[in-house]
Every structure is written in structure tokens, then in C-alpha cells.
Design a protein around this motif. Structure first.
Motif, PDB file in Angstrom:
ATOM      1  N   ALA A 119       0.829  -1.208   0.000  1.00 17.67           N
ATOM      2  CA  ALA A 119       0.000   0.000   0.000  1.00 17.67           C
ATOM      3  C   ALA A 119       0.862   1.256   0.000  1.00 17.67           C
ATOM      4  O   ALA A 119       0.555   2.234  -0.686  1.00 17.67           O
ATOM      5  N   LEU A 120       1.936   1.235   0.765  1.00 19.18           N
ATOM      6  CA  LEU A 120       2.856   2.379   0.781  1.00 19.18           C
ATOM      7  C   LEU A 120       3.469   2.590  -0.598  1.00 19.18           C
ATOM      8  O   LEU A 120       3.574   3.728  -1.082  1.00 19.18           O
ATOM      9  N   ALA A 121       3.899   1.500  -1.239  1.00 13.39           N
ATOM     10  CA  ALA A 121       4.508   1.610  -2.566  1.00 13.39           C
ATOM     11  C   ALA A 121       3.527   2.187  -3.578  1.00 13.39           C
ATOM     12  O   ALA A 121       3.878   3.033  -4.409  1.00 13.39           O
ATOM     13  N   GLU A 122       2.264   1.744  -3.499  1.00 12.69           N
ATOM     14  CA  GLU A 122       1.254   2.256  -4.426  1.00 12.69           C
ATOM     15  C   GLU A 122       0.943   3.720  -4.150  1.00 12.69           C
ATOM     16  O   GLU A 122       0.750   4.509  -5.081  1.00 12.69           O
ATOM     17  N   THR A 123       0.890   4.083  -2.868  1.00 11.44           N
ATOM     18  CA  THR A 123       0.641   5.479  -2.525  1.00 11.44           C
ATOM     19  C   THR A 123       1.765   6.376  -3.044  1.00 11.44           C
ATOM     20  O   THR A 123       1.520   7.506  -3.462  1.00 11.44           O
ATOM     21  N   VAL A 187      17.763  -0.069  -4.527  1.00 14.70           N
ATOM     22  CA  VAL A 187      17.163  -0.682  -3.335  1.00 14.70           C
ATOM     23  C   VAL A 187      16.803   0.431  -2.354  1.00 14.70           C
ATOM     24  O   VAL A 187      17.647   1.265  -2.013  1.00 14.70           O
ATOM     25  N   VAL A 188      15.552   0.459  -1.924  1.00 20.67           N
ATOM     26  CA  VAL A 188      15.117   1.424  -0.918  1.00 20.67           C
ATOM     27  C   VAL A 188      14.482   0.650   0.228  1.00 20.67           C
ATOM     28  O   VAL A 188      14.017  -0.481   0.051  1.00 20.67           O
ATOM     29  N   ASP A 189      14.461   1.241   1.399  1.00 18.67           N
ATOM     30  CA  ASP A 189      13.849   0.569   2.539  1.00 18.67           C
ATOM     31  C   ASP A 189      12.539   1.252   2.913  1.00 18.67           C
ATOM     32  O   ASP A 189      12.129   2.238   2.296  1.00 18.67           O
ATOM     33  N   ARG A 190      11.886   0.707   3.930  1.00 13.85           N
ATOM     34  CA  ARG A 190      10.568   1.205   4.347  1.00 13.85           C
ATOM     35  C   ARG A 190      10.626   2.670   4.746  1.00 13.85           C
ATOM     36  O   ARG A 190       9.729   3.457   4.423  1.00 13.85           O
ATOM     37  N   THR A 191      11.702   3.054   5.434  1.00 14.81           N
ATOM     38  CA  THR A 191      11.851   4.433   5.880  1.00 14.81           C
ATOM     39  C   THR A 191      11.907   5.394   4.704  1.00 14.81           C
ATOM     40  O   THR A 191      11.214   6.422   4.683  1.00 14.81           O
ATOM     41  N   ALA A 192      12.745   5.074   3.693  1.00 11.23           N
ATOM     42  CA  ALA A 192      12.866   5.938   2.517  1.00 11.23           C
ATOM     43  C   ALA A 192      11.539   6.056   1.784  1.00 11.23           C
ATOM     44  O   ALA A 192      11.194   7.120   1.261  1.00 11.23           O
ATOM     45  N   LEU A 193      10.771   4.966   1.742  1.00 11.94           N
ATOM     46  CA  LEU A 193       9.481   4.975   1.061  1.00 11.94           C
ATOM     47  C   LEU A 193       8.500   5.906   1.765  1.00 11.94           C
ATOM     48  O   LEU A 193       7.809   6.710   1.123  1.00 11.94           O
ATOM     49  N   ILE A 194       8.442   5.836   3.087  1.00 13.59           N
ATOM     50  CA  ILE A 194       7.548   6.714   3.848  1.00 13.59           C
ATOM     51  C   ILE A 194       7.961   8.172   3.682  1.00 13.59           C
ATOM     52  O   ILE A 194       7.114   9.061   3.508  1.00 13.59           O
ATOM     53  N   LEU A 195       9.262   8.429   3.708  1.00  9.36           N
ATOM     54  CA  LEU A 195       9.745   9.800   3.512  1.00  9.36           C
ATOM     55  C   LEU A 195       9.361  10.324   2.136  1.00  9.36           C
ATOM     56  O   LEU A 195       9.040  11.508   1.977  1.00  9.36           O
ATOM     57  N   ASP A 196       9.386   9.456   1.127  1.00 11.19           N
ATOM     58  CA  ASP A 196       9.014   9.868  -0.229  1.00 11.19           C
ATOM     59  C   ASP A 196       7.541  10.277  -0.279  1.00 11.19           C
ATOM     60  O   ASP A 196       7.177  11.274  -0.911  1.00 11.19           O
ATOM     61  N   ILE A 197       6.684   9.512   0.395  1.00 10.48           N
ATOM     62  CA  ILE A 197       5.253   9.847   0.423  1.00 10.48           C
ATOM     63  C   ILE A 197       5.036  11.179   1.132  1.00 10.48           C
ATOM     64  O   ILE A 197       4.273  12.027   0.672  1.00 10.48           O
ATOM     65  N   PHE A 198       5.721  11.356   2.271  1.00 13.36           N
ATOM     66  CA  PHE A 198       5.588  12.622   3.002  1.00 13.36           C
ATOM     67  C   PHE A 198       6.030  13.797   2.123  1.00 13.36           C
ATOM     68  O   PHE A 198       5.409  14.858   2.143  1.00 13.36           O
ATOM     69  N   ALA A 199       7.106  13.607   1.361  1.00 13.09           N
ATOM     70  CA  ALA A 199       7.595  14.680   0.500  1.00 13.09           C
ATOM     71  C   ALA A 199       6.577  15.020  -0.582  1.00 13.09           C
ATOM     72  O   ALA A 199       6.431  16.186  -0.970  1.00 13.09           O
ATOM     73  N   GLN A 200       5.849  14.028  -1.076  1.00 17.89           N
ATOM     74  CA  GLN A 200       4.843  14.278  -2.107  1.00 17.89           C
ATOM     75  C   GLN A 200       3.623  15.011  -1.547  1.00 17.89           C
ATOM     76  O   GLN A 200       3.014  15.829  -2.237  1.00 17.89           O
ATOM     77  N   HIS A 201       3.256  14.720  -0.285  1.00 15.24           N
ATOM     78  CA  HIS A 201       1.974  15.196   0.240  1.00 15.24           C
ATOM     79  C   HIS A 201       2.059  16.465   1.079  1.00 15.24           C
ATOM     80  O   HIS A 201       1.023  17.072   1.350  1.00 15.24           O
ATOM     81  N   VAL A 211       9.441  17.668   6.731  1.00 13.72           N
ATOM     82  CA  VAL A 211       9.766  16.520   5.891  1.00 13.72           C
ATOM     83  C   VAL A 211      11.201  16.605   5.390  1.00 13.72           C
ATOM     84  O   VAL A 211      11.942  15.613   5.387  1.00 13.72           O
ATOM     85  N   GLU A 212      11.618  17.789   4.945  1.00 10.76           N
ATOM     86  CA  GLU A 212      12.995  17.931   4.453  1.00 10.76           C
ATOM     87  C   GLU A 212      14.005  17.638   5.559  1.00 10.76           C
ATOM     88  O   GLU A 212      15.038  16.989   5.324  1.00 10.76           O
ATOM     89  N   LEU A 213      13.721  18.083   6.775  1.00  9.96           N
ATOM     90  CA  LEU A 213      14.613  17.807   7.897  1.00  9.96           C
ATOM     91  C   LEU A 213      14.727  16.298   8.125  1.00  9.96           C
ATOM     92  O   LEU A 213      15.834  15.773   8.332  1.00  9.96           O
ATOM     93  N   ALA A 214      13.593  15.595   8.083  1.00 12.09           N
ATOM     94  CA  ALA A 214      13.624  14.143   8.270  1.00 12.09           C
ATOM     95  C   ALA A 214      14.402  13.455   7.155  1.00 12.09           C
ATOM     96  O   ALA A 214      15.155  12.502   7.402  1.00 12.09           O
ATOM     97  N   GLN A 215      14.232  13.927   5.919  1.00 10.29           N
ATOM     98  CA  GLN A 215      14.960  13.342   4.797  1.00 10.29           C
ATOM     99  C   GLN A 215      16.468  13.528   4.951  1.00 10.29           C
ATOM    100  O   GLN A 215      17.256  12.609   4.685  1.00 10.29           O
ATOM    101  N   LEU A 216      16.893  14.706   5.371  1.00  6.77           N
ATOM    102  CA  LEU A 216      18.325  14.968   5.525  1.00  6.77           C
ATOM    103  C   LEU A 216      18.918  14.137   6.669  1.00  6.77           C
ATOM    104  O   LEU A 216      20.049  13.661   6.569  1.00  6.77           O
ATOM    105  N   GLU A 217      18.155  13.960   7.745  1.00  2.00           N
ATOM    106  CA  GLU A 217      18.634  13.122   8.843  1.00  2.00           C
ATOM    107  C   GLU A 217      18.818  11.678   8.389  1.00  2.00           C
ATOM    108  O   GLU A 217      19.733  10.989   8.822  1.00  2.00           O
TER     109      GLU A 217
END
Length: 514
Positions: A119-123, A187-201, A211-217
């Protein structure tokens, strides 16, 4: 009678046969789990798409959100990026990988988690092609899966034509690099996938900064600089006579990137800190006017925004997707007896929510800690609602003051939930209410519960307010309880109960004009 000699290798052979049978059984279980996940991959976010009610309004933001989604067959590999902001919208084709240890219960838990990963990947806009689930006591420190399964994954990636592998965990940087070297795709992990969704929304200025702060961390420990073009160390003649162990160009480049990232993170933290006073001022204003706050929290896609719309006709964005709401929404509402309160819709939670996001959104989550009541919204139709409740409470436990906030578990989506599951949760939880934001079932009962839980004014008043202070009369109507109101020559006579702060202000005005 002569004893028949026994073959000393027989026990070893039996043990080997048992182990082989156990491996085959585990593989069959894993294959069945993946098959069920893939069967629902196209509808993992929810079956039937988004369903709106009259309370959801015109949903003007939905068209903008849909425009950002990646579309199958859409060619968006831009050649000229000089005049437009580059964003790769090519639909990624992904293979999911997961791991579990133990028996059937662990496999069932892995299935729920893998389905959520789909579901995360589809989102995020990807297309799930295949999956691989492995039973293993602990992840391989080198490649996460181990060399044999990694080779099997590489063959699967080539066979289905995938361009990305998504792991249902947070991979160590070395594991991700080693796995990429074997499978030859990203290869991406669950964390990177969630961060990508947050960046889109994310839409608001504060949400984007968080979101940018979380991505940089997340990015900081994962910078790469190995190889001949970026040598970590260059000594002797190679380093231009600087001596053995001197710094090579690769290390200098990485240190430069790290310094830039740290500087940017410091700037973002300052910006987020500077935004906090505005939210604090609004909270203080609500407290000054004795307007209690009701916070809505819960798992992502549990129906929090739909519930907010059902209670207030707010018309906030409702989408059948994970993390549709990132920016907190506060709306004003009234109890049936006229008391004003606010409802705050917060960001949804998820299993293994990245700690970077929890830290980045801490200032926003403080809204929950200051609430008079917490509505913990649960998707009662989900395969594992208890797991969702536990995941939400794990994050809420990090919020200061949350222990003092009364909690009510709101079992949403009752129209499609199994009554047995609803009853099971009701027996486990202290206070629950069963609702359906879609059909309106239980909404009146929830409104009554909110009215009973909100703090009531307890200071009695019997005084005359001059007509020049109509604002005070208005505040009494909003937050107090009036037993008698009468218009006299010198002003408005009020008898009833208000909060302590308003009572003091009314008393000062009444004394000054008497």
C-alpha cells in the motif's frame, strides 16, 4: 540371537530430512503470503477507491493531489530541464522483500506488514510486480537476505523487469549497497518509502520543512563516496607528497556534503522553531477564551479526516491513501448545548514510523498533548486493528503530557467491519464508540460523548454586564452555561456558570460600572 547392526548415519539422515521438510513448509508459507499480498496489490490502499460523503465538501485539493500521482505509461523522462523543475514521475516497478522468524503467528504478522508495504509503494506511485518473503532467525549483516536469497531476488528482478527493490525494514547503509551490487537495481527501505510519500503530500511551509529535515537526517549517514573516482584515502606519491594516510578527494567531497547537510538541517530546525510561537499563540488564545481542544489521532487511512468532516463539515481533503493528511487541520465545532470547542486533525501513524519523522513532527504532535480529549481513531475493518492501536500508542507515548489526556477509542468504518472484531476490541479497551464516518452511524453518540467529556464551567455568576461590553456576553454564550439572561436599563443581567478566567474578567467589569 544376534543384534542387527544399525546404520550410524540414519539419525543424521532423519534430521536432515526433517530440516528439509521444515524448509519446504516455510517456503510454501512464504509463497502463499506473497501470493495473497500480490492478489490485493492493486487494491491494497483500499478496495473500491475513495468514497466521499456530503460532509467532505468540494474536495478542491484532490485534483491537485491526483495530478502529482505517477501514471502507468506516462513518459516523463525530461530531456530539457533548464526551464522546469525536474521531478522524475516515471512509474517505478517494484519487488517487495520481507523477513519473518517463527511460526504461523509470525508469518501472519509478516503478511500484514508486507501488505502495508504494498500500500505504501502504491501510494508513492509505484507498481508492485512481485515479492519475496524469507523465514530467517535474524537478517544477514551483509546483504540482509543472505547470498542465496539475494541471488534469487536478482533473478526475480530480471524476470519481471523491476527497477526497484523495496525492503520491509530499515536497512543499514552497508546492507543496501551490498544488495544493490547483487540485484543491479535501486534498493530502498521502508523508511525511505515513507519519507518519499511525506515529500509528495506536504503542502504547508512548516510541513515541507519538517519533511525535508527528516529526509536529511536519513540521508546523512548514507552518503556514498567509495571507488576509484572518490578514493577515501590517498597516501605517498598519490597524495602529492602529503604523506601516508592523507585525505583523498573522495573524503573531502563527503565531508563537504556532510557539512552542507548539517548546515541545512540547522537552518530548518531554526525555521521550525520560529514557526512554533504562532501555533503556541493560537493555543493560548483558545485557553484564554476557555475553548477546549479535541485532538484526532490514529493510524494512517483510519478515517480521521472523514470523521473531522462528519463532525464539522470542514471539507478537508479525504483520499483513500496512506498519509493523505500531513498538515494539521483545526476546525471549530459546538456541542448540542452551545459550548464551543476545536477539533484538530493530526498526521497519521504507521508501524515502524521513522524516528526522523517523529522528531521532525514533534512540534505538531504537541497539539495532542494540550488536548482536553483524545479521539483515537481505529480502522475496525483492518486485518490487525490491535496492531494499529499499539503502533499509535507507541508514538503517542513520546508526547509530553499525553498521560493526562483522556482517550476514547473510536472504531471507524463500522459499516464494513466484522462485528466480532468490533466486540473483541470493545472488551479490550476501556472506552470505545463505534461509528461510520461514511454512513453517519454513531456520529450523534460520539458528539454526545465529546460534550460529556469536555470540561464544564464551574464558577457561578450573577451580575450585570454593560452594553458596551457585548464581547463578554458573546464569550459567555460561547463557553459558559446560562441559566438566565435579561436586558436591563444598565446592561445585560447574566446568571449561570463560566470558567475562572472569564468570571474574573466579568467581575472586574461589573465592579467598575456599579
Amino acid at each position: 540371537m544376534t543384534a542387527t547392526p544399525q546404520d550410524p548415519t540414519a539419525p543424521d539422515m532423519e534430521h536432515a530430512d526433517d530440516a528439509a521438510a521444515a524448509d519446504r513448509n516455510a517456503q510454501a508459507i512464504a509463497n502463499d503470503v506473497v501470493a495473497r499480498v500480490l492478489a490485493r496489490a492493486g487494491t491494497a490502499r483500499a478496495e473500491g477507491g475513495t468514497v466521499h460523503t456530503v460532509h467532505d465538501g468540494e474536495q478542491l485539493d484532490l485534483e491537485e493531489r491526483t495530478a502529482l500521482r505517477r501514471v502507468v505509461g506516462l513518459s516523463t523522462e525530461l530531456e530539457d530541464v533548464t526551464e522546469v523543475e525536474y521531478r522524475q514521475l516515471r512509474l517505478e516497478k517494484v519487488v517487495l522483500i520481507g523477513m519473518y522468524s517463527g511460526g504461523d503467528a509470525a508469518a501472519a504478522e509478516a503478511e500484514v506488514s508486507l501488505r502495508e508495504l504494498a500500500a505504501l509503494a502504491e501510494t508513492a506511485g509505484s507498481q508492485v510486480l512481485d515479492g519475496l518473503l524469507q523465514r530467517r532467525q535474524k537478517p544477514d549483516p551483509g546483504t540482509y537476505l543472505g547470498s542465496g536469497k539475494a541471488a534469487e531476488l536478482a533473478a526475480m528482478v530480471r524476470a519481471v523487469g523491476a527497477d526497484t527493490v523495496v525492503a520491509d525494514t530499515e536497512l543499514a547503509p552497508s546492507q543496501r549497497r551490498a544488495l544493490e551490487d547483487i540485484v543491479k537495481v535501486k534498493v530502498v527501505d521502508r523508511t525511505a518509502l515513507i519519507l518519499d510519500i511525506f515529500a509528495q503530500h506536504a503542502k504547508s511551509r512548516e510541513g515541507k520543512a519538517q519533511v525535508e529535515l527528516a529526509q536529511l537526517e536519513y540521508l546523512l549517514p548514507r552518503l556514498r563516496g567509495w571507488g576509484e573516482s572518490m578514493s577515501r584515502q590517498a597516501g605517498g606519491q598519490v597524495s602529492g607528497g602529503a604523506g601516508m594516510g592523507s585525505r583523498g578527494p573522495g573524503e573531502t567531497k563527503i565531508e563537504l556534503d556532510r557539512r552542507r547537510i548539517r548546515n541545512r538541517m540547522a537552518k530548518l530546525r531554526r525555521e521550525i522553531k520560529d514557526m512554533a510561537p504562532a501555533r503556541a499563540t493560537k493555543r493560548l488564545e483558545r485557553k484564554r477564551h476557555a475553548v477546549p481542544n479535541v485532538a484526532i489521532a490514529g493510524y494512517t487511512n483510519a478515517g480521521k479526516s472523514s470523521l473531522l468532516n462528519a463532525l464539522t463539515d470542514a471539507g478537508v481533503l479525504v483520499e483513500n491513501a496512506l498519509f493523505a493528511t500531513l498538515d494539521p487541520t483545526v476546525r471549530r465545532a459546538r456541542t448540542d448545548d452551545g459550548r464551543v470547542y476545536t477539533l484538530a486533525d493530526t498526521v497519521g501513524f504507521v508501524r515502524h514510523l521513522p524516528h526522523q519523522l517523529v522528531e521532525a513532527f514533534r512540534s505538531t504532535l504537541e497539539e495532542v498533548g494540550d488536548a482536553a480529549l483524545l479521539l483515537h481513531v481505529v480502522d475496525a475493518s483492518h486485518p490487525d486493528p490491535e496492531g494499529q492501536i499499539a503502533a499509535v500508542r507507541e508514538v503517542l507515548a513520546e508526547i509530553p503530557g499525553i498521560d493526562e489526556v483522556p482517550e476514547v477509542v473510536v472504531l471507524n468504518k463500522a459499516d464494513v467491519a466484522d462485528p466480532a472484531v468490533v466486540g473483541r476490541i470493545q472488551r479490550r479497551e476501556k472506552r470505545t464508540v463505534v461509528v461510520s464516518a461514511h454512513t453517519g452511524e454513531g456520529i450523534a453518540e460520539l458528539r454526545g460523548l465529546i460534550a460529556n467529556e469536555l470540561p464544564r464551567p464551574d464558577v457561578a455568576i450573577d451580575l450585570v454586564v454593560p452594553y458596551s461590553r457585548g464581547d463578554l456576553v458573546h464569550r459567555v454564550h460561547q463557553s459558559g452555561e446560562l441559566d438566565h439572561e435579561e436586558h436591563l436599563a444598565q446592561g445585560t443581567l447574566l446568571r449561570g456558570r463560566v470558567d475562572e478566567a472569564l468570571a474574573a474578567e466579568l467581575q472586574r467589569v461589573a465592579v467598575a460600572t456599579s
